[in-house]
Design a protein around this motif. Structure first.
Motif, PDB file in Angstrom:
ATOM      1  N   GLN A  64      13.858 -25.771   8.840  1.00 43.65           N
ATOM      2  CA  GLN A  64      12.506 -25.636   9.355  1.00 43.65           C
ATOM      3  C   GLN A  64      12.173 -26.850  10.209  1.00 43.65           C
ATOM      4  OE1 GLN A  64       9.935 -25.097   6.002  1.00 43.65           O
ATOM      5  NE2 GLN A  64      10.739 -23.072   5.532  1.00 43.65           N
ATOM      6  N   ASN A  66       9.777 -29.674  11.744  1.00 45.44           N
ATOM      7  CA  ASN A  66       8.584 -30.408  11.318  1.00 45.44           C
ATOM      8  C   ASN A  66       7.749 -30.877  12.508  1.00 45.44           C
ATOM      9  OD1 ASN A  66       9.227 -30.152   8.636  1.00 45.44           O
ATOM     10  ND2 ASN A  66      10.464 -32.007   8.618  1.00 45.44           N
ATOM     11  N   ILE A  68       6.425 -29.079  14.878  1.00 46.91           N
ATOM     12  CA  ILE A  68       5.531 -28.041  15.392  1.00 46.91           C
ATOM     13  C   ILE A  68       4.147 -28.253  14.786  1.00 46.91           C
ATOM     14  CG2 ILE A  68       5.064 -25.579  15.492  1.00 46.91           C
ATOM     15  CD1 ILE A  68       8.061 -25.095  15.364  1.00 46.91           C
ATOM     16  N   ARG A  69       3.133 -28.263  15.635  1.00 44.94           N
ATOM     17  CA  ARG A  69       1.768 -28.427  15.179  1.00 44.94           C
ATOM     18  C   ARG A  69       1.200 -27.069  14.778  1.00 44.94           C
ATOM     19  NH1 ARG A  69      -2.485 -30.789  19.218  1.00 44.94           N
ATOM     20  NH2 ARG A  69      -4.016 -29.311  18.513  1.00 44.94           N
ATOM     21  N   HIS A  70       0.718 -26.943  13.575  1.00 47.44           N
ATOM     22  CA  HIS A  70       0.158 -25.679  13.084  1.00 47.44           C
ATOM     23  C   HIS A  70      -1.301 -25.583  13.490  1.00 47.44           C
ATOM     24  CE1 HIS A  70       3.714 -24.762  10.746  1.00 47.44           C
ATOM     25  NE2 HIS A  70       3.712 -26.007  10.296  1.00 47.44           N
ATOM     26  N   HIS A  72      -4.924 -23.839  12.935  1.00 53.08           N
ATOM     27  CA  HIS A  72      -5.629 -23.152  11.854  1.00 53.08           C
ATOM     28  C   HIS A  72      -6.615 -22.175  12.397  1.00 53.08           C
ATOM     29  CE1 HIS A  72      -3.810 -25.633   8.806  1.00 53.08           C
ATOM     30  NE2 HIS A  72      -4.038 -26.673   9.606  1.00 53.08           N
TER      31      HIS A  72
END
Length: 72
Positions: A64, A66, A68-70, A72
């Motif tokens: 996976q 790390n 990448i900005r999630h 919301h």
């Protein structure tokens, strides 16, 4: 390129090597030791290579990212 034939080609090579080791082992008192050593070491090397190959070919855990900005 990695594919399923790599395992079969490797196995054929190891079986041929084991057969050659059986018939071409030096004659004498240590012939059994030579045969056993060559065949067991070839089998162990093949198993180690095959396990490593399969572990990389079909990993159990998917990597996976790390970075990448999630949102919301």
């Amino acid at each position: 390129m990695a594919n399923g034939w790599s395992l079969i080609v490797g196995l054929v090579f190891i079986v041929a090597f084991c057969g050659a080791s059986w018939f071409l082992a030096p004659k004498g008192d240590d012939q059994t030791i030579w045969r056993s050593s060559l065949i067991l070491s070839a089998a162990a090397c093949y198993l180690m290579w095959a396990i490593t190959f399969l572990a990389q070919w079909h990993p159990l855990v998917q990597p996976q990212r790390n970075d990448i900005r999630h949102l919301h």
